[in-house]
Design a protein around this motif. Structure first.
Motif, short mmCIF file in Angstrom:
data_model
loop_
_atom_site.label_atom_id
_atom_site.label_comp_id
_atom_site.label_asym_id
_atom_site.label_seq_id
_atom_site.Cartn_x
_atom_site.Cartn_y
_atom_site.Cartn_z
N ASN A 215 38.34 60.14 41.64
CA ASN A 215 38.44 59.76 43.04
C ASN A 215 39.67 58.83 43.13
N PRO A 216 40.72 59.22 43.89
CA PRO A 216 41.99 58.47 43.81
C PRO A 216 41.84 56.98 44.10
N SER A 217 41.14 56.64 45.17
CA SER A 217 41.05 55.20 45.48
C SER A 217 40.19 54.48 44.45
N ALA A 218 39.09 55.11 44.03
CA ALA A 218 38.22 54.45 43.05
C ALA A 218 38.94 54.28 41.72
N PHE A 219 39.82 55.24 41.38
CA PHE A 219 40.57 55.15 40.13
C PHE A 219 41.46 53.90 40.13
N SER A 220 42.25 53.75 41.18
CA SER A 220 43.15 52.59 41.20
C SER A 220 42.36 51.29 41.37
N LEU A 221 41.30 51.34 42.20
CA LEU A 221 40.49 50.13 42.38
C LEU A 221 39.89 49.67 41.06
N ALA A 222 39.40 50.65 40.27
CA ALA A 222 38.79 50.28 38.98
C ALA A 222 39.83 49.72 38.03
N LEU A 223 41.01 50.38 37.97
CA LEU A 223 42.06 49.88 37.06
C LEU A 223 42.48 48.46 37.44
N PHE A 224 42.69 48.26 38.71
CA PHE A 224 43.10 46.92 39.16
C PHE A 224 41.98 45.91 38.98
N SER A 225 40.74 46.35 39.16
CA SER A 225 39.62 45.42 38.96
C SER A 225 39.61 44.92 37.53
N VAL A 226 39.77 45.85 36.59
CA VAL A 226 39.78 45.46 35.18
C VAL A 226 40.94 44.50 34.93
N GLY A 227 42.11 44.86 35.47
CA GLY A 227 43.29 44.01 35.28
C GLY A 227 43.06 42.61 35.83
N LEU A 228 42.49 42.53 37.03
CA LEU A 228 42.27 41.22 37.65
C LEU A 228 41.25 40.40 36.87
N LEU A 229 40.21 41.10 36.39
CA LEU A 229 39.18 40.38 35.64
C LEU A 229 39.70 39.89 34.30
N VAL A 230 40.44 40.77 33.61
CA VAL A 230 40.93 40.40 32.28
C VAL A 230 41.92 39.24 32.37
N THR A 231 42.75 39.28 33.41
CA THR A 231 43.76 38.22 33.53
C THR A 231 43.25 37.01 34.31
N GLY A 232 42.01 37.11 34.79
CA GLY A 232 41.44 35.98 35.53
C GLY A 232 42.19 35.68 36.82
N THR A 233 42.63 36.74 37.49
CA THR A 233 43.47 36.53 38.69
C THR A 233 42.83 37.11 39.95
N THR A 234 41.51 37.14 39.98
CA THR A 234 40.87 37.76 41.15
C THR A 234 41.17 36.98 42.43
N ASP A 235 41.60 35.73 42.26
CA ASP A 235 41.90 34.96 43.48
C ASP A 235 43.23 35.38 44.13
N LEU A 236 43.90 36.35 43.56
CA LEU A 236 45.08 36.90 44.25
C LEU A 236 44.67 37.83 45.38
N THR A 237 43.39 38.14 45.41
CA THR A 237 42.89 39.12 46.39
C THR A 237 41.89 38.49 47.34
N TRP A 238 41.54 39.24 48.36
CA TRP A 238 40.48 38.83 49.28
C TRP A 238 39.15 39.49 48.90
N ALA A 239 39.02 39.94 47.65
CA ALA A 239 37.85 40.71 47.26
C ALA A 239 36.54 39.97 47.55
N GLN A 240 36.51 38.69 47.21
CA GLN A 240 35.28 37.91 47.43
C GLN A 240 34.92 37.87 48.92
N GLU A 241 35.92 37.60 49.73
CA GLU A 241 35.67 37.51 51.18
C GLU A 241 35.25 38.87 51.73
N ILE A 242 35.93 39.91 51.28
CA ILE A 242 35.60 41.25 51.75
C ILE A 242 34.14 41.55 51.40
N ASN A 243 33.78 41.18 50.20
CA ASN A 243 32.43 41.48 49.71
C ASN A 243 31.35 40.79 50.52
#
Lengths: 509, 286
Positions: free
Chosen positions: A172-200
Motif C-alpha cells: 500500500n503506497p502510503s502505508a509503505f512510506s508511513l511505515a518506513l518513516f515511522s521506523v526512521g523517526l522512532l530509531v532516531t528519536g525525532t518524532t517531535d519533527l512531526t504532528w503525529a502525536q497531535e494528529i493521533n
C-alpha cells in the motif's frame, strides 16, 4: 514536446501555492516548496533532453477509477469533519494542495522515466490524503513531507511482484512510506519533527467520531468489498481489549476500546483493495492479523518507551507481504462448509451486502455497550487513581501519562499531582527539580496548592480540581468544556468518580 | 481630626523610639561583579520585633480599603523575627546570570533590559526559581560573607519576603507612609515616570534600613498569598481552593504617589510577566 506542458503547469501550480501567506509565514516551509519545485523542473529538463533522441513521452486517456476517487472523497470527508473541530487541519489545506501538485508531477515523471505512458486520473489523491491523515511534518521540516510522498510513489513503481499473472505493487503506497518513516523517526528519536502525536489525539475532538468513521467506512465497504478486513480487525481489537480488561481490570488502550486513529486506519489505510487478499476469507484473516499486529505493536512500543501512535502504521507493510501466503492458504482450504455459511468463499462482492449487514449489527452492539463514542471508563481519572492504588498492570504509568497530558493543557490540578508524585517518589523516582517545575506550572495555571508547594515543598498540599480544571479533566477525549455550566460539569465529574463533585452537585440542588 | 492627632502622636512616639538598625552584608565584588560571574545581592539585616502594619483609610485619605486591618481596627501590630533583605531589586544582569547557569525557561523580555535595571517580565515562579538558584550559589561561592554562609548552614533560606517582612523593611518601626517619611518625594523614588531606572539610582539617606527603591521602580513579588487583613502568616496555606493571587508591594515607575506608599498592597496572577513587576530577595529563617 507539448506533453511537457502538463508537468510544467502543475509545477507552476506548486509554485503558486508557495506564494500563499500560509506558506510564506515560514522560510523553511517556503524553501521546501521551492526545493520540491526545482527538483521537479530539473527532472523535467532531463526528460525533455532524453525526449529529443527517444521521442516524447505519452499521456494515456483520462481514466478515473472508483477506488481512487471514492477513497479520495471519503478522505476529504474525514478532513472536513476533523478540521471543523481541530482548526489546524483547515490551516493545513494549502500544504495539502501543494502536495497534490507535487504528487501529480512526481507520478507523471516517474512513469515517463520508466518509459511508460502516464494515465491521468485521481490516483495521487488517495496516496496524498491517506498519508496526511496520519503524519505531517512540522513547517521547519516540511521538505521531509515531499520525500515521504516520493517514497510512497517509488515504492509503488519499483517494489512489485507477480500476482495473478500481473506485475503489481506489493505495498500500500502510503502505508509503505508511513511505515518506513515511522521506523526512521522512532530509531532516531525525532518524532517531535512531526504532528503525529497531535494528529493521533485530535481525531476524537469531533463528537461521535466513531459513528462518523463508521459511516464513511460503509461507502468504501460498499464499493470495494473490504468489509471483512475492517470488521475482522475491529472484532479482533474489541475482543482483545475486552479480554485484557477482564484479566487486568484496566483498559488496554487507556481511554478507548480502539483508538479513533486506529479505527480510521481500519477503514482507510489497511483497506487498499490492490494490496489486500483476493477472497473474503483472506481479507478476514488479513483484518484479524492487522488487529493483532496493532495490539502487539502498541504493547511493544509502550514497553520500549516509544510513542505508541505508530502502531497502526508500521504493521501494514508487513501484512502486505503476507498477502500471497494468505491467498494460497485460503485456496488450499477450499470451500469449507463453515466458511461458505459465513459467506467467506466465492468471489469478492457476492456477499458484500450481507457482510456489511453483519458489520452494522456488530458496530451497533458495540455502540449500545458504550464501547465506541461517549464516555469510556478510562476517561475517568479517579478510575486510574484507584487502579494505581490497587497496583493494576501499568495503571500508575498510565495515570502519570494522563496527568502529564492534562498538565500540558494547563490543568493546574494535574501539574500539582505530578509534582507530588515526583516528590514522594512512590510512583516515580524522586526528582525534586522536576517536582518544582510541575509546581511552577500548576502555580502559573493559578492552582493555589501548586504555588504553596513551590514555596515550601517539604509538606506538599493538594486540593480538589477547580471548575477550570474539570473543564479539561472530564472532557472525555473531546474538546475542552469551556461553555459547560458548572452544575452540568459537576454532574459529569460525579459520573467520572470525583466524590467532591457529587457533594457539590447535591449541595447545589 | 481627633483620629489624625492620635495617629500623629503614635507616629511621633514610634519615630523617637525607633532606631534603624542597618547591618549590610555585602558579598565581595557584588557591586561591580563582571557579567560572567553572578553578582550577589547585598543583604541588609532587618532586626526582629513588632511594627505597625496596614493603614486606616479613615485616618489616611490615601489609604486603600484593603490596607485596613479589620472592621474595628485601622492598623495592626505584627511581630516579625529578624531577617535579611536585599538592598536592591534583582537586576537584569543578576537574573541573566541565573538564566545562563540554569535550565529554567525565562521570558526573553526579562533579559532584554539594561543590565543595571530591575529585572521585569518575571513570574512569581520565576522569582522563586531565582531564589533557589541563588541559595545554592551563596552556599558555594567563597566570596560570600561568613555570616550569610553560617545562616544558610543553619537552615535559613533565600526566598521572597513575606508582605509583612517587606512592609516592615520599607516603613521601619515608625510607621512611615513612605520609606523616607510621610510625604511623597519624587527625588526619592522612581514613580509617576515613563520607565524603570537602574537600581539604587535615587539616593535615599532617610530611607528605613538604607534600602533602595522600596517605593516605585517596579512592583516586587512577595511570598504572601493575597488575603484580606488582618495579616496572619500562619494562614498562608489556607484557602487552597481559591484561584492563586500573590501580593506584590512597592508600586512601580508608572504609578501615582498613592500606590507607592509602604502599606499599599497589590496582587497579581502568579503567572503574570509584566513590564512593571520585579522582585528582591530575602534571607529568612522558615
Amino acid at each position: 514536446m507539448g506533453v511537457f506542458l502538463a508537468p510544467l503547469a502543475l509545477t507552476a501550480g506548486l509554485l503558486a501555492v508557495s506564494l500563499l501567506p500560509r506558506i510564506r509565514q515560514s522560510e523553511p516551509l517556503t524553501w521546501s516548496f521551492w526545493g520540491a519545485a526545482m527538483l521537479l523542473l530539473a527532472w523535467q529538463a532531463v526528460l525533455a533532453l532524453r525526449a529529443r533522441t527517444e521521442g516524447a513521452p505519452t499521456l494515456g486517456p483520462f481514466t478515473p477509477r472508483a477506488q481512487h476517487y471514492v477513497q479520495a472523497l471519503c478522505h476529504s470527508g474525514v478532513f472536513l469533519y476533523w478540521g471543523w473541530y481541530w482548526p489546524p487541519v483547515y490551516d493545513f489545506m494549502p500544504l495539502l494542495a501543494g502536495q497534490l501538485f507535487f504528487a501529480y508531477v512526481f507520478d507523471m515523471l516517474l512513469a515517463w522515466s520508466k518509459r511508460q505512458a502516464w494515465v491521468p486520473g485521481f490516483g495521487p489523491f488517495p496516496i496524498v490524503f491517506s498519508t496526511n491523515l496520519f503524519l505531517w511534518f512540522k513547517d521547519d521540516w516540511f521538505a521531509l513531507q515531499f520525500i515521504l510522498l516520493a517514497v510512497g510513489f517509488l515504492g509503488k513503481a519499483f517494489v512489485q511482484w507477480e500476482r495473478d499473472g500481473r506485475r503489481v505493487h506489493i505495498f500500500n503506497p502510503s502505508a509503505f512510506s508511513l511505515a518506513l518513516f515511522s521506523v526512521g523517526l522512532l530509531v532516531t528519536g525525532t518524532t517531535d519533527l512531526t504532528w503525529a502525536q497531535e494528529i493521533n489525539t485530535t481525531f476524537s475532538l469531533g463528537p461521535r467520531i466513531y459513528l462518523m468513521l463508521f459511516g464513511i467506512g460503509l461507502v468504501v465497504m460498499y464499493f470495494f468489498s473490504i468489509t471483512p478486513v475492517t470488521a475482522s480487525a475491529a472484532a479482533t481489537l474489541f475482543g482483545a481489549s475486552a479480554a485484557y480488561y477482564a484479566v487486568t481490570g484496566v483498559p488496554y488502550f487507556v481511554d478507548s476500546e480502539i483508538p479513533a486513529a486506529v479505527f480510521l486506519g481500519m477503514h482507510l489505510l489497511v483497506t487498499d483493495p490492490s494490496t489486500s487478499p483476493r477472497t473474503p476469507f483472506g481479507r478476514a484473516v488479513f483484518g484479524v492479523m492487522y488487529g493483532l499486529g496493532v495490539f502487539a505493536l502498541y504493547a511493544l512500543l509502550g514497553a520500549l518507551g516509544l510513542p505508541t501512535f505508530y502502531d497502526k502504521l508500521m504493521v501494514v507493510p508487513l501484512l502486505n507481504l503476507t498477502v500471497p501466503s494468505i491467498d494460497r492458504a485460503v485456496a488450499r482450504l477450499g470451500s469449507q462448509p463453515i466458511l461458505a455459511r459465513l459467506g467467506l468463499v466465492g468471489p469478492l462482492g457476492r456477499m458484500n451486502l450481507a457482510h456489511m449487514g453483519a458489520w452494522i449489527l456488530f458496530f451497533a452492539a458495540m455502540t449500545a455497550l458504550g464501547r465506541t463514542d461517549g464516555m469510556h471508563r478510562g476517561d475517568a481519572l479517579p478510575f486510574w487513581q484507584q487502579a494505581c492504588a490497587e497496583d493494576r498492570p501499568r495503571a500508575c504509568e498510565r495515570l502519570l501519562m494522563i496527568e502529564g497530558s492534562y498538565c500540558a493543557d494547563n490543568a493546574g490540578w494535574a501539574c500539582n499531582e505530578l509534582g507530588r508524585h515526583y516528590l514522594d517518589g512512590r510512583l516515580v523516582p524522586t526528582d525534586t527539580d522536576r517536582a518544582l517545575a510541575y509546581f511552577s506550572r500548576a502555580c502559573e495555571a493559578r492552582f493555589q496548592p501548586g504555588c504553596v508547594n513551590l514555596l515550601d515543598p517539604s509538606a506538599p498540599v493538594a486540593a480538589d480540581p477547580r471548575p477550570l480544571d474539570l473543564r479539561l479533566l472530564v472532557r472525555e477525549g473531546g474538546p475542552n468544556l469551556l461553555e459547560m455550566p458548572e452544575p452540568a460539569l459537576y454532574a459529569r465529574a460525579c459520573r467520572h468518580g470525583w466524590s467532591f463533585a457529587c457533594e457539590k452537585r447535591s449541595a447545589s440542588r | 481630626m481627633r483620629w489624625r492627632a492620635a495617629a500623629a502622636a503614635v507616629l511621633l512616639l514610634l519615630l523617637v523610639g525607633a532606631r534603624a538598625h542597618v547591618a549590610p552584608l555585602r558579598a565581595q565584588g557584588a557591586a561591580e561583579a563582571p557579567a560572567s560571574r553572578p553578582a550577589f545581592p547585598e543583604l541588609v539585616e532587618i532586626p526582629g520585633g513588632p511594627f505597625v502594619m496596614g493603614a486606616d483609610p479613615s485616618a489616611d485619605p490615601m489609604a486603600f480599603d484593603n490596607e485596613r486591618w479589620s472592621p474595628s481596627q485601622g492598623t495592626g501590630m505584627v511581630d516579625v523575627p529578624t531577617f535579611y533583605l536585599a538592598r536592591h531589586e534583582v537586576t537584569v544582569a543578576q537574573f541573566a546570570a541565573f538564566a545562563r547557569a540554569s535550565s529554567w525557561r525565562v521570558d526573553p523580555q526579562a533579559l532584554a533590559g539594561p543590565p543595571a535595571h530591575p529585572v521585569v517580565f518575571v513570574s512569581w515562579p520565576d522569582a522563586l526559581a531565582y531564589c533557589r538558584w541563588l541559595e545554592g550559589e551563596l552556599k558555594r561561592a567563597p566570596e560570600v560573607p561568613g555570616r550569610v554562609r553560617q545562616l544558610l548552614a543553619e537552615g535559613w533560606r533565600v526566598t521572597l519576603p513575606s508582605e509583612a517582612e517587606w512592609e516592615k523593611a520599607a516603613r521601619g518601626t515608625d510607621g512611615r507612609r513612605y520609606p523616607w517619611g510621610s510625604e511623597p518625594r519624587r527625588d526619592r523614588a522612581n514613580y509617576q515616570n515613563q520607565g524603570t531606572a537602574p537600581v539604587g539610582t535615587y539616593p535615599c539617606p532617610e530611607c528605613a534600613h538604607g534600602l533602595a527603591d522600596m517605593s516605585g521602580n517596579v512592583w516586587e513579588w512577595t511570598s504572601s498569598p493575597y488575603q484580606p487583613y488582618p495579616y496572619d502568616a500562619s494562614d498562608d496555606r489556607a484557602n487552597l481552593d481559591a484561584d492563586a493571587l500573590w501580593v506584590m508591594r512597592g508600586g512601580s515607575f508608572g504609578d501615582p504617589a498613592r500606590q507607592v506608599r509602604t502599606p499599599a498592597r497589590g496582587a497579581a496572577d502568579p503567572g503574570a510577566r509584566r513590564a512593571f513587576i520585579g522582585f528582591r530577595v530575602a534571607l529568612v529563617k522558615r
